[in-house]
Design an enzyme around this catalytic site. Structure first.
Site, PDB file in Angstrom:
ATOM      1  CD  GLU A 190       0.495   0.120  34.675  1.00 26.40           C
ATOM      2  OE1 GLU A 190      -0.072   1.196  34.403  1.00 26.40           O
ATOM      3  OE2 GLU A 190       0.557  -0.840  33.872  1.00 26.40           O
ATOM      4  CB  CYS A 210      -5.851   0.732  32.680  1.00 28.05           C
ATOM      5  SG  CYS A 210      -5.448  -0.913  33.303  1.00 28.05           S
ATOM      6  CB  CYS A 258      -2.861  -0.985  36.255  1.00 30.66           C
ATOM      7  SG  CYS A 258      -2.386  -2.145  34.956  1.00 30.66           S
TER       8      CYS A 258
END
Length: 152
Positions: free
Chosen positions: A48, A76, A79
């Site tokens: 990302e 996550c 990100c």
């Protein structure tokens, strides 16, 4: 999402955790990214983040207004923070990340009211394909590790 899966497959072949991302603006893919944590030795080089960096270069702006990010695995916490700060309009992911997911698996940063920008999130697009690629990768890793141990 098919293009994100292609990026994930390239990451797999590069011995990186197979996660891929694509950024869409005005119905056109403007950037692609995949994990490069191992090759760069930098924990923050997730698919990302790499994709957002490329998108910012293409648009010549860190504000990625009216874009949609497709990623093979739930982003996550790091990100999803980058996605919010980059002003991405929508993030769509494949399978959940039960260990690090920031969109509902561990915590849900998208559910928090942000004073400037709210990202819309949606999971489950091509979930099985994304999950299968991850499972194959980690199974291969475990098998290689066992083989290595047997030689000593």
């Amino acid at each position: 999402m098919q293009e994100a899966l292609k990026e994930a497959q390239i990451a797999f072949e590069e011995d990186e955790v197979p996660i891929g991302a694509v950024l869409v603006h005005e119905k056109k893919i403007i950037a692609k990214g995949r994990n490069s944590v191992e090759v760069s030795a930098l924990a923050m080089n997730h698919a990302e983040v790499n994709c957002l960096k490329e998108g910012a270069k293409i648009l010549k702006n860190w504000r990625l207004i009216n874009t949609t990010l497709y990623v093979t695995v739930e982003p996550c916490i790091m990100c999803i923070g980058a996605i919010i700060l980059s002003r991405v309009k929508k993030v769509i992911w494949g399978c959940p990340d039960l260990r690090h997911g920031g969109c509902g698996s561990i915590t849900n940063l998208l559910s928090l009211s942000h004073p400037i920008h709210q990202v819309v999130g949606q999971g489950g697009l091509l979930e099985e394909e994304a999950k299968e690629l991850l499972q194959t990768f980690f199974k291969k890793k475990r098998n290689n590790e066992r083989s290595f141990r047997k030689t000593f």
